[in-house]
Write an enzyme that holds these catalytic residues in place. Structure first.
Site, short mmCIF file in Angstrom:
data_model
loop_
_atom_site.label_atom_id
_atom_site.label_comp_id
_atom_site.label_asym_id
_atom_site.label_seq_id
_atom_site.Cartn_x
_atom_site.Cartn_y
_atom_site.Cartn_z
N CYS A 114 0.82 -1.23 0.00
CA CYS A 114 0.00 0.00 0.00
C CYS A 114 0.84 1.26 0.00
O CYS A 114 0.34 2.35 -0.28
CB CYS A 114 -0.95 0.00 1.19
N HIS A 254 -3.42 7.26 2.14
CA HIS A 254 -3.83 5.94 1.66
C HIS A 254 -5.24 5.66 2.21
O HIS A 254 -5.53 5.97 3.36
CB HIS A 254 -2.84 4.89 2.16
N ASN A 284 -10.17 0.07 -0.74
CA ASN A 284 -8.71 0.06 -0.69
C ASN A 284 -8.17 -0.53 -2.00
O ASN A 284 -8.30 -1.74 -2.24
CB ASN A 284 -8.27 -0.77 0.51
O1 UT7 Z 1 -4.07 -1.11 3.38
C1 UT7 Z 1 -3.16 -1.93 4.04
C2 UT7 Z 1 -3.19 -1.75 5.50
N1 UT7 Z 1 -4.44 -2.24 6.03
C3 UT7 Z 1 -5.08 -1.53 6.93
O2 UT7 Z 1 -4.69 -0.43 7.25
C4 UT7 Z 1 -6.31 -2.15 7.57
C5 UT7 Z 1 -6.24 -1.99 9.07
N2 UT7 Z 1 -7.33 -2.65 9.75
C6 UT7 Z 1 -8.60 -2.19 9.69
O3 UT7 Z 1 -8.90 -1.25 8.99
C7 UT7 Z 1 -9.63 -2.84 10.59
O4 UT7 Z 1 -8.98 -3.65 11.54
C8 UT7 Z 1 -10.68 -3.68 9.84
C9 UT7 Z 1 -11.58 -2.76 9.04
C10 UT7 Z 1 -10.01 -4.68 8.92
C11 UT7 Z 1 -11.57 -4.44 10.83
O5 UT7 Z 1 -12.16 -3.51 11.74
P1 UT7 Z 1 -12.06 -3.73 13.32
O6 UT7 Z 1 -12.78 -2.63 13.94
O7 UT7 Z 1 -10.61 -3.92 13.67
O8 UT7 Z 1 -12.88 -5.03 13.51
P2 UT7 Z 1 -12.41 -6.43 14.15
O9 UT7 Z 1 -11.53 -7.17 13.23
O10 UT7 Z 1 -11.95 -6.21 15.55
O11 UT7 Z 1 -13.80 -7.17 14.24
C12 UT7 Z 1 -14.86 -6.71 15.13
C13 UT7 Z 1 -16.05 -7.62 14.95
C14 UT7 Z 1 -15.69 -9.11 15.02
O12 UT7 Z 1 -16.77 -9.79 15.64
P3 UT7 Z 1 -16.66 -10.25 17.18
O13 UT7 Z 1 -15.45 -11.14 17.25
O14 UT7 Z 1 -16.49 -8.98 17.96
O15 UT7 Z 1 -17.95 -10.93 17.41
C15 UT7 Z 1 -15.63 -9.51 13.57
O16 UT7 Z 1 -15.90 -10.88 13.38
O17 UT7 Z 1 -16.62 -7.41 13.65
C16 UT7 Z 1 -16.72 -8.66 12.98
N3 UT7 Z 1 -16.55 -8.43 11.56
C17 UT7 Z 1 -17.55 -8.09 10.75
N4 UT7 Z 1 -18.88 -7.91 10.97
C18 UT7 Z 1 -19.63 -7.57 9.91
C19 UT7 Z 1 -15.40 -8.47 10.85
N5 UT7 Z 1 -15.65 -8.18 9.55
C20 UT7 Z 1 -16.98 -7.94 9.47
C21 UT7 Z 1 -17.84 -7.60 8.41
N6 UT7 Z 1 -19.13 -7.41 8.67
N7 UT7 Z 1 -17.38 -7.41 7.15
#
Ligand code: UT7
Length: 327
Positions: A114, A254, A284
């Site tokens: 990225c 980004h 992204n």
């Molecule tokens: O570009 C390269 C670099 N990449 C980045 O900068 C990405 C960095 N990371 C992020 O932007 C975020 O971590 C994500 C957008 C990928 C995820 O967001 P988050 O707030 O960190 O969510 P999480 O992974 O902690 O998940 C929270 C909850 C989980 O459920 P439980 O375990 O709390 O029950 C996930 O299973 O949200 C759930 N979840 C979803 N729910 C609905 C994960 N993906 C989804 C989804 N829809 N698509």
């Protein structure tokens, strides 16, 4: 003294849109979660059978050449940033040159994930400042849909396809790339990667069955480092160039997560109306996000505007560039 400056931008966006509502029919997700946690509404997907990163990249280069009134023979160097090359060999840059009838240029690919556009632009500037190349095209083309697992809700909502091409030329004016603050630390390589298909774990029936050719990300870990490192690099480059928020015309971040963008702007003490944001429309697109913002905001940019470009990605790679816009 000769500096390097961006003098034009072309782009290609596939027509097919993949919306949050479409995704909610494919995996257990919904528009509200995606909008509040990430900030994406829809992304573009390249659907054309048999088309890849080079096809999108070639269309972006052709758009750039047409806009600038240039011939393929005018180009000295083509650098392609991509994490989705058509294939390991030949380079996607070589294929793009062929598809654009660029017959005699030097060309190669780089992979800064990225941060690829920042790494690529810095490299283009080195060639231009040294005097060894005059007209350099930096193509950033990503068919992220080809490495996205549409059964994994944690990653499939994030990515989109796009291509851009910028022209980098010499200038004697006080514009162009003023400073680069670029970093890599491989400790982060475990949290954002593709497991198989390379020399360590070549493709096999087993790797395909295990979905190991798709992007794997531990989002929370990546988020934690993205928020701090992108903002640190940005604040650092401002301080060492004696810039305060009032000197900055635009932050060009980004587009991985709206919350990461907001955190960076906040650390810079920059108001939201000075931040380029189009994540809602494209998601992204890896190394294409930053130039895609420049492409969309091109008409609003003024010569001499101070721009800070900032990114964070797989590797980990991250950094910030300070540009004075040239036209
Ligand atoms: O570009 C390269 C670099 N990449 C980045 O900068 C990405 C960095 N990371 C992020 O932007 C975020 O971590 C994500 C957008 C990928 C995820 O967001 P988050 O707030 O960190 O969510 P999480 O992974 O902690 O998940 C929270 C909850 C989980 O459920 P439980 O375990 O709390 O029950 C996930 O299973 O949200 C759930 N979840 C979803 N729910 C609905 C994960 N993906 C989804 C989804 N829809 N698509």
């Amino acid at each position: 003294m000769i500096n390097a400056v961006i003098t034009g931008i072309g782009a290609y966006l596939p027509e097919t849109k993949l919306t949050n509502d479409d995704l909610s029919k494919m995996v257990d997700t919904n528009d509200e979660w995606i909008m509040t946690r990430v900030g994406i509404k829809e992304r573009r997907i390249l659907k054309t059978e048999g088309s890849g990163a080079s096809d999108m990249g070639a269309l972006a280069v052709k758009d750039l050449l047409a806009k600038k009134g240039l011939q393929p023979s005018d180009i000295d160097l083509v650098i392609c940033t991509t994490v989705t090359p058509d294939a390991p060999i030949p380079s996607t840059a070589a294929i793009i040159c062929d598809k654009c009838d660029i017959r005699d240029a030097h060309s190669f690919d780089i992979n800064g994930a990225c941060s690829g556009f920042l790494f690529g632009l810095d490299l283009c500037a080195q060639y231009v400042r040294s005097g060894s190349k005059k007209r350099v095209v930096l193509v950033s083309t990503e068919k992220m849909s080809s490495i996205t697992d549409y059964t994994d809700r944690t990653t499939c909502v994030l990515f989109g396809d796009a291509a851009t091409a910028v022209l980098v030329e010499p200038t004697e004016e006080h514009v162009g790339l003023m400073d680069s603050n670029l970093h890599t630390d491989g400790f982060g390589r475990h949290w954002l990667k593709i497991i198989a298909g390379g020399s360590v774990k070549p493709s096999s029936h087993e790797t395909v069955d295990n979905h190991e050719h798709f992007v794997y990300q531990e989002g929370k870990q990546v988020f934690k480092y993205a928020v701090t490192r992108m903002a640190d690099a940005t604040v650092d480059i401002m301080q060492r160039n004696n810039l305060t928020a009032s000197d900055i015309a635009w932050l060009v971040p980004h587009q991985a997560n709206l919350r990461i963008i907001d955190a960076t702007a906040e650390r810079m003490e920059l108001p939201k109306d000075k931040v380029m944001i189009n994540i809602q429309n494209y998601g992204n697109t890896t190394s294409a996000t930053i130039p895609l913002c420049l492409y969309e905001w091109e008409k609003q940019l003024k010569k001499g505007d101070n721009l800070i470009l900032a990114a964070f990605g797989a590797g980990f790679t991250w950094g910030a560039l300070y540009l004075k816009w040239g036209y």
